[in-house]
Design an enzyme around this catalytic site. Structure first.
Site, PDB file in Angstrom:
ATOM      1  N   ASP A  27     -18.977  21.271  37.324  1.00 57.97           N
ATOM      2  CA  ASP A  27     -17.855  21.724  38.319  1.00 57.97           C
ATOM      3  C   ASP A  27     -16.619  22.471  37.653  1.00 57.97           C
ATOM      4  O   ASP A  27     -16.336  22.268  36.852  1.00 57.97           O
ATOM      5  CB  ASP A  27     -17.680  20.586  39.194  1.00 57.97           C
ATOM      6  CG  ASP A  27     -17.098  19.363  38.360  1.00 57.97           C
ATOM      7  OD1 ASP A  27     -17.005  19.284  37.335  1.00 57.97           O
ATOM      8  OD2 ASP A  27     -17.221  18.206  39.114  1.00 57.97           O
ATOM      9  N   ASN A  45     -15.436   7.941  45.483  1.00 56.95           N
ATOM     10  CA  ASN A  45     -15.974   8.057  47.014  1.00 56.95           C
ATOM     11  C   ASN A  45     -17.481   8.049  46.929  1.00 56.95           C
ATOM     12  O   ASN A  45     -18.170   8.698  47.842  1.00 56.95           O
ATOM     13  CB  ASN A  45     -15.195   9.193  47.952  1.00 56.95           C
ATOM     14  CG  ASN A  45     -15.494  10.425  47.139  1.00 56.95           C
ATOM     15  OD1 ASN A  45     -16.058  10.561  46.118  1.00 56.95           O
ATOM     16  ND2 ASN A  45     -15.033  11.419  47.558  1.00 56.95           N
ATOM     17  N   HIS A  47     -19.107  10.445  44.796  1.00 59.52           N
ATOM     18  CA  HIS A  47     -19.229  11.747  44.645  1.00 59.52           C
ATOM     19  C   HIS A  47     -19.809  11.808  43.348  1.00 59.52           C
ATOM     20  O   HIS A  47     -19.644  11.419  42.218  1.00 59.52           O
ATOM     21  CB  HIS A  47     -17.927  12.894  44.826  1.00 59.52           C
ATOM     22  CG  HIS A  47     -16.968  12.776  43.762  1.00 59.52           C
ATOM     23  ND1 HIS A  47     -15.761  13.304  44.027  1.00 59.52           N
ATOM     24  CD2 HIS A  47     -17.039  12.288  42.688  1.00 59.52           C
ATOM     25  CE1 HIS A  47     -15.164  13.309  43.197  1.00 59.52           C
ATOM     26  NE2 HIS A  47     -15.684  12.710  41.854  1.00 59.52           N
ATOM     27  N   GLU A  65     -19.280  16.095  47.699  1.00 61.92           N
ATOM     28  CA  GLU A  65     -18.681  14.639  48.515  1.00 61.92           C
ATOM     29  C   GLU A  65     -18.965  14.263  49.662  1.00 61.92           C
ATOM     30  O   GLU A  65     -20.054  15.041  50.424  1.00 61.92           O
ATOM     31  CB  GLU A  65     -17.033  15.665  49.029  1.00 61.92           C
ATOM     32  CG  GLU A  65     -16.465  16.359  47.811  1.00 61.92           C
ATOM     33  CD  GLU A  65     -15.576  15.580  47.196  1.00 61.92           C
ATOM     34  OE1 GLU A  65     -15.463  14.266  47.472  1.00 61.92           O
ATOM     35  OE2 GLU A  65     -15.122  15.667  46.329  1.00 61.92           O
TER      36      GLU A  65
HETATM   37  C1  F6R Z   1     -16.109  15.619  36.627  1.00 59.09           C
HETATM   38  C2  F6R Z   1     -16.795  15.247  37.856  1.00 59.09           C
HETATM   39  C3  F6R Z   1     -16.434  13.870  38.604  1.00 59.09           C
HETATM   40  C4  F6R Z   1     -16.140  12.785  37.813  1.00 59.09           C
HETATM   41  C5  F6R Z   1     -15.768  11.368  39.029  1.00 59.09           C
HETATM   42  C6  F6R Z   1     -15.467  10.252  38.047  1.00 59.09           C
HETATM   43  O1  F6R Z   1     -16.502  16.852  36.110  1.00 59.09           O
HETATM   44  O2  F6R Z   1     -17.407  15.769  38.341  1.00 59.09           O
HETATM   45  O3  F6R Z   1     -17.392  13.957  39.609  1.00 59.09           O
HETATM   46  O4  F6R Z   1     -17.382  12.512  36.995  1.00 59.09           O
HETATM   47  O5  F6R Z   1     -14.868  11.909  39.582  1.00 59.09           O
HETATM   48  O6  F6R Z   1     -14.343  10.262  37.222  1.00 59.09           O
HETATM   49  P1  F6R Z   1     -13.934   9.486  36.181  1.00 59.09           P
HETATM   50  O7  F6R Z   1     -14.944   9.280  35.201  1.00 59.09           O
HETATM   51  O8  F6R Z   1     -12.618  10.025  35.628  1.00 59.09           O
HETATM   52  O9  F6R Z   1     -13.710   8.255  36.783  1.00 59.09           O
END
Ligand code: F6R
Length: 242
Positions: A67, A135, A137, A142
């Site tokens: 992303d 959440n 995602h 989302e």
């Molecule tokens: C990052 C991404 C997000 C994270 C998710 C968890 O490229 O796409 O979906 O993987 O928000 O983030 P952490 O690992 O920081 O808890």
């Protein structure tokens, strides 16, 4: 879908590095879809160390960005491409020619079209390394979301703005829109590794593993993925196996 629980973050990072290395051993030119965020960083560091010790051959490995924030300039410290490069591509010597970029600098429709075309031409993802949003995602897919969501431009939800604030020193610094690899294409990966750490992920992980996939929990669609899915969690995130 297989769930593996390990003691703590250190063990999770070792186990995730083992899984990624195993894919690369089996398929030296594997295309890896790589999350940024905090959770996979320990695994990426471990892989960098194995590479330096000569234990991992990355000469043909290919990587793809999961992303990107929309509209931020080259060199902006919030670039998720830059994060992936410094956390993975540089330590493992993977050049730009073997990187599929989801380019937040381009008009979104063009960036998404180019990305999907490169992934298809590259034979699809061999392994997707994903983190779990607070959440639910995956990437920036989302809630609420359907299984067939394509690669696209998305507004960040308030929950994601809040959770991303910690990376960039406050919510005001988080870009409002992002491009994300679509749920539909990540669910086509031949293998998926979801890494989850910490008690703050406990409830959303429980919902992810609940019997029926639901649009309200994007990660629950992993239950309908095409390939093999491993959910790798530490004990704080998953105190007892479901
Ligand atoms: C990052 C991404 C997000 C994270 C998710 C968890 O490229 O796409 O979906 O993987 O928000 O983030 P952490 O690992 O920081 O808890």
């Amino acid at each position: 879908m297989r769930t593996v629980v390990v003691d703590d973050y250190a063990a999770l990072s070792q186990a995730a590095a083992d899984a990624i290395a195993a894919t690369v051993r089996r398929k030296p030119d594997a295309l890896l879809l790589l999350a940024t965020g905090d959770t996979p960083m320990g695994a990426y560091r471990e892989l960098g160390e194995r590479y330096r010790r000569g234990e991992l051959d990355t000469a043909q490995v290919r990587i793809a960005q999961l992303d990107a924030y929309a509209g931020i300039a080259e060199g902006d410290h919030r670039s998720l491409y830059g994060w992936m490069v410094s956390a993975f591509a540089e330590p493992l010597d993977i050049p730009e020619e073997r990187t599929i970029r989801l380019d937040g600098r381009l008009p979104p429709a063009i960036a998404c079209r180019d990305y999907d075309a490169s992934v298809a031409a590259g034979g699809g993802f061999d392994l997707a390394v994903l983190g779990l949003g607070p959440n639910g995602h995956l990437g920036f897919n989302e809630p609420p979301i359907e299984r067939d969501a394509p690669t696209r431009l998305v507004p960040l939800t308030p929950a994601s703005l809040r959770s991303n604030a910690r990376y960039w020193g406050g919510e005001d610094n988080v870009p409002r829109e992002a491009l994300t690899c679509g749920l539909a294409s990540m669910l086509e990966a031949r293998e998926i590794l979801l890494v989850v750490s910490g008690a703050h992920k406990r409830e959303i992980l429980r919902e992810t593993l609940a019997p029926m996939p639901s649009a309200d929990v994007p990660a629950s669609w992993l239950q309908s993925a095409a390939g093999e899915v491993v959910v790798l969690a530490d004990r704080d995130a998953l105190p007892s196996l479901p």
